[in-house]
Design an enzyme around this catalytic site. Structure first.
Site, PDB file in Angstrom:
ATOM      1  N   LYS A  50       0.927  -1.125   0.137  1.00 48.96           N
ATOM      2  CA  LYS A  50       0.138  -0.163  -0.113  1.00 48.96           C
ATOM      3  C   LYS A  50       0.741   1.381   0.206  1.00 48.96           C
ATOM      4  O   LYS A  50       1.071   2.233  -0.732  1.00 48.96           O
ATOM      5  CB  LYS A  50      -0.668   0.253   1.205  1.00 48.96           C
ATOM      6  CG  LYS A  50      -1.977  -1.128   1.264  1.00 48.96           C
ATOM      7  CD  LYS A  50      -2.797  -1.202   2.450  1.00 48.96           C
ATOM      8  CE  LYS A  50      -3.330  -2.305   2.393  1.00 48.96           C
ATOM      9  NZ  LYS A  50      -4.804  -2.693   3.340  1.00 48.96           N
ATOM     10  N   GLN A  94      -4.101  -0.998   9.381  1.00 47.97           N
ATOM     11  CA  GLN A  94      -4.174  -2.148   9.086  1.00 47.97           C
ATOM     12  C   GLN A  94      -4.799  -3.519  10.318  1.00 47.97           C
ATOM     13  O   GLN A  94      -4.416  -3.264  11.205  1.00 47.97           O
ATOM     14  CB  GLN A  94      -3.299  -2.224   8.676  1.00 47.97           C
ATOM     15  CG  GLN A  94      -2.623  -4.391   8.194  1.00 47.97           C
ATOM     16  CD  GLN A  94      -3.143  -3.965   6.325  1.00 47.97           C
ATOM     17  OE1 GLN A  94      -3.101  -3.237   6.050  1.00 47.97           O
ATOM     18  NE2 GLN A  94      -4.321  -5.246   6.557  1.00 47.97           N
ATOM     19  N   ASP A 117     -10.822   2.714   4.151  1.00 47.09           N
ATOM     20  CA  ASP A 117     -11.635   0.914   3.870  1.00 47.09           C
ATOM     21  C   ASP A 117     -12.662   0.703   3.886  1.00 47.09           C
ATOM     22  O   ASP A 117     -13.403   0.315   3.358  1.00 47.09           O
ATOM     23  CB  ASP A 117     -10.716   0.779   5.350  1.00 47.09           C
ATOM     24  CG  ASP A 117      -9.515  -0.098   5.041  1.00 47.09           C
ATOM     25  OD1 ASP A 117      -9.126  -0.615   4.060  1.00 47.09           O
ATOM     26  OD2 ASP A 117      -8.660  -0.489   6.549  1.00 47.09           O
TER      27      ASP A 117
END
Ligand code: NAD
Length: 305
Positions: A50, A94, A117
């Site tokens: 990422k 994460q 997200d």
């Protein structure tokens, strides 16, 4: 005829090029902060990819790596500081987080406008009402694969196996928004194959290697495999792969101790389906591309073009 393989790479590359072009046209540099806690090896790989991709596409990237003994209050503080910064457009924490952390509270602390997200209840609610929102990356990537492969969605029967907040539920919502007739199956569904065989589009997001067999797949269905599992048993691998694919899978097990397998039995899917996303090389590649797209979208929504 064997199924047509729906490769994720060209689609992910096309999306990334579009994002890079959009970034070039902006009068500011969008910024993405990725927060990682502890040493989970899979998380380290995902975060690395990422961060690298964010920079490759001309955006600002910040990787905040914290020790596993960080407290809830300290992690909340990090999120709040990122919320307050104007140079940060997207915040991603994460998962999984260590067991002592209440991840729900952390995810809900993220400013919904920076929630790239798409897990914040505000974005989930907006998605379910068909309003503009930041959408979870993996299901959004599945829609891109279907659309860019010219697989019609409107009016067709889409069956999603899995009802997680990360994949199954938002997947079903997105398919509904695209005017599919949607069925959601899960661990308590009775006679799963009878339902999944009716699918024109079958999405597998279960978390069990090779779970979807030929008997689950209607002839010519488009089968999208979201699963990512490690298989280390060579006999099991022999059930999953064709004679052509098996040798390299066995070599991977020899070398690394495992081979990556989705939630669908690829050998049987190739025999029954009309089209099929491979693992690796399918949906997984889209997740990062869609994160990039979300970061730019969040930046433009918040700061203007
Ligand atoms: P999860 O464990 O949260 O959810 C699994 C779902 O499968 C549950 O809703 C459950 O009801 C259903 N299920 C379990 N057993 C079943 C059965 N026997 N019959 C029918 N349904 C059953 O998992 P998740 O987070 O949604 O992830 C699903 C898969 O997708 C995993 O393999 C995960 O690794 C993968 N994944 C991939 C990406 C990507 O980038 N490609 C991203 C997220 C998750």
């Amino acid at each position: 005829m064997p199924a047509q393989l729906l490769q994720g790479k060209p689609i992910a590359e096309a999306i990334k090029s579009e994002v890079a072009a959009e970034v070039m046209g902006l009068h500011f540099r969008p910024g993405l902060a990725v927060v990682r806690v502890g040493e989970d090896p899979a998380s380290a790989v995902y975060v690395g990819s990422k961060v690298r991709t964010t920079e490759e596409l001309g955006m600002y990237s910040e990787h905040i790596h914290m020790q596993p003994d960080i407290t809830q209050a300290e992690l909340l503080n990090i999120v709040r500081e990122l919320n307050a910064r104007n140079d940060i457009d997207g915040i991603l924490v994460q998962l999984p987080l260590p067991g002592h952390i209440n991840d729900r509270e952390i995810l809900e602390a993220i400013d919904p406008a920076k929630d790239v997200d798409g897990f914040h209840p505000m974005n989930v609610g907006r998605l379910s009402q068909g309003l503009e929102s930041l959408v979870p990356c993996t299901p959004a990537g599945v829609i891109e694969i279907l659309k860019r492969s010219n697989i019609e969605i409107a009016g067709r029967h889409a069956v999603v196996i899995g009802r997680s907040n990360i994949v199954g539920k938002p997947m079903a919502m997105l398919l509904l928004q695209e005017n599919a007739t949607v069925t959601i199956c899960h661990s308590r569904t009775r006679d799963l194959p009878a339902i999944t065989r009716q699918a024109d589009i079958l999405i597998a997001a279960i978390g069990r290697a090779g779970f979807v067999r030929g008997e689950h797949i209607g002839e010519n269905a488009a089968v999208v495999d979201v699963g990512i599992n490690n298989v280390s048993d060579k006999d099991f691998a022999a059930e999953l792969f064709s004679e052509e694919d098996l040798p390299k899978r066995l070599a991977a097990i020899e070398k690394r101790g495992f081979t990556l397998v989705g939630d669908v039995n690829p050998k049987e899917a190739m025999e029954r389906a009309g089209s099929f996303t491979p693992v690796p090389g399918g949906v997984g590649l889209l997740t990062v591309a869609m994160l990039m797209k979300n970061t730019v979208a969040a930046a433009v929504m918040r700061r203007g073009a």
